[in-house]
Design a protein around this motif. Structure first.
Motif, mmCIF file in Angstrom:
data_model
loop_
_atom_site.group_PDB
_atom_site.id
_atom_site.type_symbol
_atom_site.label_atom_id
_atom_site.label_comp_id
_atom_site.label_asym_id
_atom_site.label_seq_id
_atom_site.Cartn_x
_atom_site.Cartn_y
_atom_site.Cartn_z
ATOM 1 N N VAL B 91 2.916 8.617 10.042
ATOM 2 C CA VAL B 91 1.522 9.026 10.180
ATOM 3 C C VAL B 91 1.486 10.163 11.191
ATOM 4 O O VAL B 91 2.071 10.056 12.273
ATOM 5 C CB VAL B 91 0.648 7.843 10.654
ATOM 6 C CG1 VAL B 91 -0.781 8.296 10.913
ATOM 7 C CG2 VAL B 91 0.676 6.725 9.606
ATOM 8 N N GLN B 93 -0.241 13.460 13.465
ATOM 9 C CA GLN B 93 -1.398 13.786 14.296
ATOM 10 C C GLN B 93 -2.497 14.460 13.466
ATOM 11 O O GLN B 93 -3.667 14.173 13.615
ATOM 12 C CB GLN B 93 -0.940 14.716 15.427
ATOM 13 C CG GLN B 93 -2.052 15.134 16.351
ATOM 14 C CD GLN B 93 -1.511 15.943 17.529
ATOM 15 O OE1 GLN B 93 -0.314 15.994 17.780
ATOM 16 N NE2 GLN B 93 -2.408 16.565 18.255
ATOM 17 N N PHE B 95 -3.074 14.233 10.244
ATOM 18 C CA PHE B 95 -3.332 13.462 9.009
ATOM 19 C C PHE B 95 -2.477 13.925 7.824
ATOM 20 O O PHE B 95 -1.849 13.118 7.164
ATOM 21 C CB PHE B 95 -4.802 13.478 8.590
ATOM 22 C CG PHE B 95 -5.799 13.573 9.715
ATOM 23 C CD1 PHE B 95 -5.658 12.793 10.848
ATOM 24 C CD2 PHE B 95 -6.862 14.470 9.655
ATOM 25 C CE1 PHE B 95 -6.565 12.857 11.888
ATOM 26 C CE2 PHE B 95 -7.773 14.560 10.695
ATOM 27 C CZ PHE B 95 -7.621 13.753 11.814
ATOM 28 N N GLN B 152 -7.448 9.607 8.817
ATOM 29 C CA GLN B 152 -6.243 9.024 9.382
ATOM 30 C C GLN B 152 -6.018 7.622 8.818
ATOM 31 O O GLN B 152 -4.881 7.209 8.601
ATOM 32 C CB GLN B 152 -6.339 9.003 10.924
ATOM 33 C CG GLN B 152 -5.040 8.715 11.631
ATOM 34 C CD GLN B 152 -3.956 9.749 11.337
ATOM 35 O OE1 GLN B 152 -3.547 9.946 10.186
ATOM 36 N NE2 GLN B 152 -3.478 10.431 12.360
ATOM 37 N N ILE B 156 -2.756 6.220 6.815
ATOM 38 C CA ILE B 156 -2.020 4.976 7.082
ATOM 39 C C ILE B 156 -1.856 4.183 5.782
ATOM 40 O O ILE B 156 -0.759 3.710 5.454
ATOM 41 C CB ILE B 156 -2.747 4.135 8.163
ATOM 42 C CG1 ILE B 156 -2.722 4.875 9.502
ATOM 43 C CG2 ILE B 156 -2.093 2.763 8.308
ATOM 44 C CD1 ILE B 156 -3.552 4.224 10.604
ATOM 45 N N PHE B 169 4.391 6.589 14.051
ATOM 46 C CA PHE B 169 3.083 7.213 14.312
ATOM 47 C C PHE B 169 3.269 8.314 15.352
ATOM 48 O O PHE B 169 3.721 8.048 16.460
ATOM 49 C CB PHE B 169 2.093 6.178 14.869
ATOM 50 C CG PHE B 169 1.717 5.102 13.895
ATOM 51 C CD1 PHE B 169 0.531 5.193 13.165
ATOM 52 C CD2 PHE B 169 2.530 3.994 13.706
ATOM 53 C CE1 PHE B 169 0.175 4.186 12.273
ATOM 54 C CE2 PHE B 169 2.182 2.996 12.807
ATOM 55 C CZ PHE B 169 1.000 3.088 12.090
ATOM 56 N N PRO B 172 -1.318 9.508 16.550
ATOM 57 C CA PRO B 172 -2.246 9.377 15.430
ATOM 58 C C PRO B 172 -3.712 9.572 15.815
ATOM 59 O O PRO B 172 -4.534 9.817 14.940
ATOM 60 C CB PRO B 172 -2.000 7.956 14.920
ATOM 61 C CG PRO B 172 -1.439 7.229 16.085
ATOM 62 C CD PRO B 172 -0.632 8.239 16.840
ATOM 63 N N THR B 173 -4.016 9.452 17.100
ATOM 64 C CA THR B 173 -5.435 9.555 17.479
ATOM 65 C C THR B 173 -5.742 10.820 18.289
ATOM 66 O O THR B 173 -6.870 11.029 18.703
ATOM 67 C CB THR B 173 -5.867 8.325 18.312
ATOM 68 O OG1 THR B 173 -5.010 8.223 19.461
ATOM 69 C CG2 THR B 173 -5.761 7.040 17.508
ATOM 70 N N VAL B 184 -9.081 3.706 14.259
ATOM 71 C CA VAL B 184 -7.685 3.904 13.863
ATOM 72 C C VAL B 184 -6.782 2.935 14.616
ATOM 73 O O VAL B 184 -5.890 2.312 14.035
ATOM 74 C CB VAL B 184 -7.252 5.368 14.100
ATOM 75 C CG1 VAL B 184 -5.761 5.532 13.873
ATOM 76 C CG2 VAL B 184 -8.045 6.300 13.178
ATOM 77 N N THR B 202 2.023 7.967 21.630
ATOM 78 C CA THR B 202 0.581 8.017 21.870
ATOM 79 C C THR B 202 0.287 8.252 23.339
ATOM 80 O O THR B 202 1.139 8.072 24.211
ATOM 81 C CB THR B 202 -0.098 6.715 21.403
ATOM 82 O OG1 THR B 202 -1.502 6.862 21.515
ATOM 83 C CG2 THR B 202 0.338 5.525 22.256
#
Ligand SMILES: Nc1ncnc2c1ncn2[C@@H]1O[C@H](COP(=O)(O)OP(=O)(O)O)[C@@H](O)[C@H]1O
Ligand SMILES: [Mg+2]
Lengths: 315, 249
Positions: B91, B93, B95, B152, B156, B169, B172-173, B184, B202
């Motif tokens: 996944v 950053q 998308f 996003q 996933i 990931f 991802p956010t 998310v 993250t």
């Protein structure tokens, strides 16, 4: 823009167009040119009735209702019934000689200009298909990771774009055409396809490179091979972006196809030249030819615009 | 802990990565990750977190060292990298949804084209996943019609539809507006609860503290600290980690 402004500039536009036409007309008057559009028509569509001629010496028999025409040979033998005609040109009992016109068929035939236009369409369509196929592969090769493939594709593109199409057509016809014994049409299509493919390749390359690299990464991270990612993810997106420049390139192709007349292919341009010498109406013929090119290119760009609209659904 | 006897599903040994431009992004990074483990990687920007994550599905090749995924040597002679990637979801950053396909078809594409599963089965699976990420209503929307958080979550679902054994990931956010971060993270939390092996880069310290089994700290291409979230955040011993935490917390 406000509406009164719109109307104003719309009329300015119309005035300029009308003025331009008037200037063209006035200049032709100035050189004592007699416009005679009528003369061009038979070269587009020939509506002249065709003659039905007698195959032998004999006598014509026309039924009272003018529906059947029978030819009775002098030398004896079976009488011949003329089946297809639209008007009988002889009277009942007339003596006829071999080769005489006995009836006419009104028959719409396309004239040489229309035939030329069809040839232009055929050549353009055939070379377009090949140009897209070759161009796609050259464009993909252009961004290949393999150095040899990449350099071969760059060489191809540079050579083709660096030499005049006219020269390429001659080389294709006189050299490659002779070596491989190609006919004119094939040589013409091949040179146009190879020429246009170089430009298509660059359009394809820039289209692919305009897709963010994250798309390829996402596709590969899902387990797709390079080819699967190209086919399912990159090319469909690139295709949409390349439509406008492709349309321009295809329009160029239709126009460039006029150059194949130098190897004696009777395309629209060559037909125009031939008709000019037959009619002595050069202005009318060339304006007609220009209009027909405009119709073809206009139709093409209209079709591509519709396709663009359709593909815009996901935007 | 529940994972103590689990087998290692990712084993990275002495991984070095030098980019063609000479940038030395990974320096002898070694890490093992167990089946079902949730590992969070934190560190300053440019420290090599993304590079490390991307070597785990070979989006970046490594310069030296070795990586074994689920007992398959990634650089082995007979290793089919595409096959391996099918089981390692990622996944991103940004998308990276496929903009020309609807959300549902984004999810369905790879299982159909890559795994060659039956269409009806894939469609059912994809719809179930869309429901799971809370987007049952948006299946037929194109990505451009979805918010960042929704995109996003589709991403996933797209990765999950390949039935991966490992999920990676990469921030991802980070590209999301603050109000969408939670939705998310919630999906990721439920995934962790179900026992998915996850490696997560993250800046969400809360997520790391709450969900991670282990937290790794990277700086300058080096893996400096590996610890449980408790010790990592409350008793950091490494001076550079202490400095980093004092800056971000
Ligand atoms: N494709 C690349 N080519 C060259 N250098 C890169 C590339 N990607 C990342 N780098 C460099 O590698 C280092 C680590 O980057 P990255 O893994 O993206 O760090 P992080 O994700 O921790 O911010 C940085 O110095 C970055 O400039
Ligand atoms: Mg990063």
């Amino acid at each position: 823009m406000r509406s009164e402004n719109r109307a104003l500039w719309q009329s300015v536009y119309l005035v300029i167009v009308v003025a331009f036409c008037a200037v063209v007309y006035a200049s032709s008057k100035h050189i004592n040119y007699n416009w005679n559009w009528q003369r061009v028509v038979p070269y587009l569509i020939n509506t002249e009735p065709q003659s039905v001629r007698a195959p032998f010496d004999g006598t014509a028999k026309v039924s009272t209702d003018d529906k059947t025409l029978t030819l009775v040979p002098d030398a004896g033998g079976e009488p011949v019934v003329v089946k297809k005609f639209s008007a009988i040109s002889v009277n009942d009992g007339d003596l006829i000689f071999e080769g005489d016109q006995v009836a006419t068929i009104s028959n719409w035939r396309i004239g040489p200009i229309t035939e030329g236009m069809i040839t232009t369409l055929e050549i353009s369509l055939a070379s377009l298909v090949f140009a897209v196929i070759i161009g796609l592969f050259i464009g993909l090769g252009r961004i290949s990771r393999n150095l040899a493939i990449r350099q071969l594709c760059i060489t191809y593109i540079e050579i083709i774009r660096g030499t005049p199409l006219l020269v390429q057509i001659f080389i294709f016809y006189f050299f490659i055409g002779t070596v491989l014994s190609l006919d004119r049409f094939t040589a013409g299509v091949a040179s146009l396809a190879v020429f246009t493919a170089a430009y298509v390749a660059e359009i394809v390359r820039s289209g692919i490179q305009s897709i963010p690299p994250g798309q390829m990464e996402a596709a590969r991270s899902l387990g797709m091979t390079y080819v699967q990612a190209m086919v399912n993810v990159i090319l469909p997106q690139a295709f949409k972006r390349t439509l406008p420049p492709m349309a321009g390139q295809f329009i160029n192709l239709i126009k460039d196809s006029s150059l194949v007349s130098v190897i004696s292919i009777t395309d629209l341009t060559k037909a125009g030249r031939e008709v000019v010498s037959a009619t002595f109406a050069p202005f009318e013929v060339w304006f007609t030819v220009a209009l027909l090119y405009l119709v073809m290119t206009g139709a093409l760009s209209w079709m591509i615009q519709r396709l663009e609209k359709k593909l815009a659904a996901s935007d | 802990m529940h994972l103590q006897n689990a087998e290692d599903i990712i084993i990275a040994k002495d991984v070095d990565k030098i980019y063609p431009n000479g940038c030395h992004a990974l320096k002898k990074v070694s890490a093992s990750i167990k089946k079902g483990e949730v590992v969070v990687i934190i560190g300053p920007s440019g420290s090599g977190k993304s590079t490390f994550l991307r070597t785990l599905n070979q989006l970046e090749t490594i310069s030296s060292g070795s990586i074994v995924i689920d007992q398959v040597d990634m650089y082995g002679k007979n290793t089919n990298i595409n096959k391996l990637r099918e089981h390692v979801g990622m996944v991103f950053q940004s998308f990276n949804l496929f903009p020309h396909k609807s959300a549902l078809h984004n999810v369905m594409m790879a299982p159909l084209k890559v795994s060659k599963r039956a269409k009806s089965e894939v469609e059912e699976h994809a719809k179930a996943l869309m429901k799971k990420v809370g987007l049952a209503e948006r299946m037929n929307n194109y990505p451009s019609q979805l918010s960042g958080g929704q995109q996003q979550r589709v991403a996933i679902a797209r990765a999950l539809c390949m039935k991966p054994k490992i999920m990676l990931f990469d921030e991802p956010t980070s590209a999301l507006d603050p109000e969408m971060v939670g939705e998310v993270l919630d999906v990721m939390k439920s995934l962790a609860k179900e026992g998915m092996t996850m490696v997560v880069v993250t800046h969400e310290m809360g997520f790391a503290r709450e969900v991670a089994d282990r937290v790794l700290f990277m700086e300058d291409g080096e893996l400096l600290v590996e610890d449980t979230p408790d010790k990592f955040f409350h008793n950091p011993t490494h001076p550079r980690l202490q400095r980093f935490l004092s800056q971000v917390l």
